[in-house]
Design a protein around this motif. Structure first.
Motif, PDB file in Angstrom:
ATOM      1  N   ASN A 109      63.148  38.021  66.642  1.00 42.92           N
ATOM      2  CA  ASN A 109      64.410  37.514  67.199  1.00 42.92           C
ATOM      3  C   ASN A 109      64.338  35.995  67.342  1.00 42.92           C
ATOM      4  N   LYS A 110      64.111  35.318  66.233  1.00 37.56           N
ATOM      5  CA  LYS A 110      63.885  33.869  66.280  1.00 37.56           C
ATOM      6  C   LYS A 110      65.091  33.091  66.792  1.00 37.56           C
ATOM      7  N   LYS A 111      66.286  33.460  66.373  1.00 35.30           N
ATOM      8  CA  LYS A 111      67.473  32.710  66.807  1.00 35.30           C
ATOM      9  C   LYS A 111      67.648  32.776  68.323  1.00 35.30           C
ATOM     10  N   SER A 112      67.543  33.972  68.872  1.00 35.13           N
ATOM     11  CA  SER A 112      67.712  34.092  70.323  1.00 35.13           C
ATOM     12  C   SER A 112      66.546  33.437  71.067  1.00 35.13           C
ATOM     13  N   THR A 113      65.354  33.444  70.460  1.00 29.91           N
ATOM     14  CA  THR A 113      64.209  32.785  71.088  1.00 29.91           C
ATOM     15  C   THR A 113      64.434  31.280  71.155  1.00 29.91           C
ATOM     16  N   TYR A 114      64.891  30.691  70.048  1.00 32.72           N
ATOM     17  CA  TYR A 114      65.159  29.254  70.043  1.00 32.72           C
ATOM     18  C   TYR A 114      66.316  28.899  70.977  1.00 32.72           C
ATOM     19  N   LEU A 115      67.314  29.764  71.051  1.00 33.20           N
ATOM     20  CA  LEU A 115      68.421  29.539  71.982  1.00 33.20           C
ATOM     21  C   LEU A 115      67.920  29.585  73.422  1.00 33.20           C
ATOM     22  N   PHE A 116      67.041  30.538  73.727  1.00 27.83           N
ATOM     23  CA  PHE A 116      66.448  30.627  75.061  1.00 27.83           C
ATOM     24  C   PHE A 116      65.649  29.366  75.376  1.00 27.83           C
ATOM     25  N   LEU A 117      64.832  28.904  74.432  1.00 32.81           N
ATOM     26  CA  LEU A 117      64.036  27.701  74.659  1.00 32.81           C
ATOM     27  C   LEU A 117      64.932  26.475  74.877  1.00 32.81           C
ATOM     28  N   THR A 118      66.057  26.429  74.189  1.00 32.34           N
ATOM     29  CA  THR A 118      67.018  25.339  74.387  1.00 32.34           C
ATOM     30  C   THR A 118      67.636  25.422  75.782  1.00 32.34           C
ATOM     31  N   ALA A 119      68.029  26.616  76.192  1.00 29.51           N
ATOM     32  CA  ALA A 119      68.644  26.796  77.510  1.00 29.51           C
ATOM     33  C   ALA A 119      67.659  26.459  78.627  1.00 29.51           C
ATOM     34  N   ILE A 120      66.421  26.871  78.467  1.00 32.29           N
ATOM     35  CA  ILE A 120      65.425  26.593  79.504  1.00 32.29           C
ATOM     36  C   ILE A 120      65.122  25.095  79.569  1.00 32.29           C
ATOM     37  N   SER A 121      65.162  24.421  78.417  1.00 29.78           N
ATOM     38  CA  SER A 121      64.955  22.967  78.395  1.00 29.78           C
ATOM     39  C   SER A 121      66.112  22.256  79.099  1.00 29.78           C
ATOM     40  N   LEU A 122      67.341  22.686  78.830  1.00 29.90           N
ATOM     41  CA  LEU A 122      68.507  22.090  79.492  1.00 29.90           C
ATOM     42  C   LEU A 122      68.465  22.318  81.000  1.00 29.90           C
ATOM     43  N   SER A 123      68.005  23.495  81.407  1.00 29.20           N
ATOM     44  CA  SER A 123      67.898  23.802  82.823  1.00 29.20           C
ATOM     45  C   SER A 123      66.898  22.859  83.503  1.00 29.20           C
ATOM     46  N   LEU A 124      65.751  22.679  82.882  1.00 34.25           N
ATOM     47  CA  LEU A 124      64.736  21.788  83.452  1.00 34.25           C
ATOM     48  C   LEU A 124      65.242  20.348  83.493  1.00 34.25           C
ATOM     49  N   LEU A 125      65.780  19.879  82.382  1.00 32.11           N
ATOM     50  CA  LEU A 125      66.230  18.484  82.319  1.00 32.11           C
ATOM     51  C   LEU A 125      67.374  18.204  83.289  1.00 32.11           C
ATOM     52  N   SER A 126      68.310  19.142  83.416  1.00 30.93           N
ATOM     53  CA  SER A 126      69.421  18.925  84.348  1.00 30.93           C
ATOM     54  C   SER A 126      68.928  18.925  85.796  1.00 30.93           C
ATOM     55  N   GLY A 127      67.965  19.776  86.106  1.00 29.38           N
ATOM     56  CA  GLY A 127      67.407  19.803  87.459  1.00 29.38           C
ATOM     57  C   GLY A 127      66.685  18.516  87.810  1.00 29.38           C
ATOM     58  N   GLU A 128      65.888  18.020  86.887  1.00 35.08           N
ATOM     59  CA  GLU A 128      65.165  16.771  87.133  1.00 35.08           C
ATOM     60  C   GLU A 128      66.139  15.593  87.202  1.00 35.08           C
ATOM     61  N   LEU A 129      67.186  15.611  86.375  1.00 37.89           N
ATOM     62  CA  LEU A 129      68.193  14.560  86.416  1.00 37.89           C
ATOM     63  C   LEU A 129      68.899  14.544  87.775  1.00 37.89           C
ATOM     64  N   ILE A 130      69.270  15.696  88.268  1.00 37.01           N
ATOM     65  CA  ILE A 130      69.921  15.781  89.586  1.00 37.01           C
ATOM     66  C   ILE A 130      68.989  15.251  90.660  1.00 37.01           C
ATOM     67  N   PHE A 131      67.725  15.611  90.590  1.00 39.09           N
ATOM     68  CA  PHE A 131      66.754  15.144  91.583  1.00 39.09           C
ATOM     69  C   PHE A 131      66.753  13.613  91.637  1.00 39.09           C
TER      70      PHE A 131
END
Length: 135
Positions: A109-131
């Protein structure tokens, strides 16, 4: 205003959590053994971080004040973090079941795996940006 000490700790811990999740997913994607313990503990710690984040949601919105874009970013990050957490739980059980049968969920399930990795990266980056924007 200086951030609460627990917020600093959570911000740092989240980086390590996401690195662990990323490491587990990417190494298994490329054929290494699935590290279920690391992924499982990452889920537990991530849940704790989300619960803490939800307790800080209202104070962060107050600190954002009249900056509606920042408030929108805060709410968007909260929703994305919760979505990513539930997605992580689903992926964990699917990957573990595939692994127990000798298959690799992430490779199949490579497409969904890469989509998950993108979403998790956005989650981390947005959290650190807010901080950094709030404090």
């Amino acid at each position: 205003m200086s951030p609460p000490i627990l917020s600093i700790i959570i911000a740092l811990v989240e980086v390590f959590i996401y690195v662990g999740i990323f490491y587990t997913v990417v190494t298994h994607l490329f054929g290494k053994k699935l590290k279920t313990k690391l992924l499982g503990w990452s889920m537990v710690i991530q849940l704790s971080a989300i619960i803490y984040m939800l307790t800080r949601l209202k104070p962060a919105q107050i600190l954002a004040g009249s900056k509606s874009n920042l408030e929108l970013l805060i709410v968007g990050h909260a929703l994305l973090s919760i979505l990513v957490f539930f997605w992580l739980v689903i992926i964990f059980f699917k990957a573990r079941n595939f692994f127990l049968k000798g298959a690799n969920y992430f490779q199949e399930n490579k497409k969904s795996t890469y989509l998950f990795l993108t979403a998790i990266s956005l989650s981390l980056l947005s959290g650190e940006l807010i901080f950094w924007l709030v404090y």
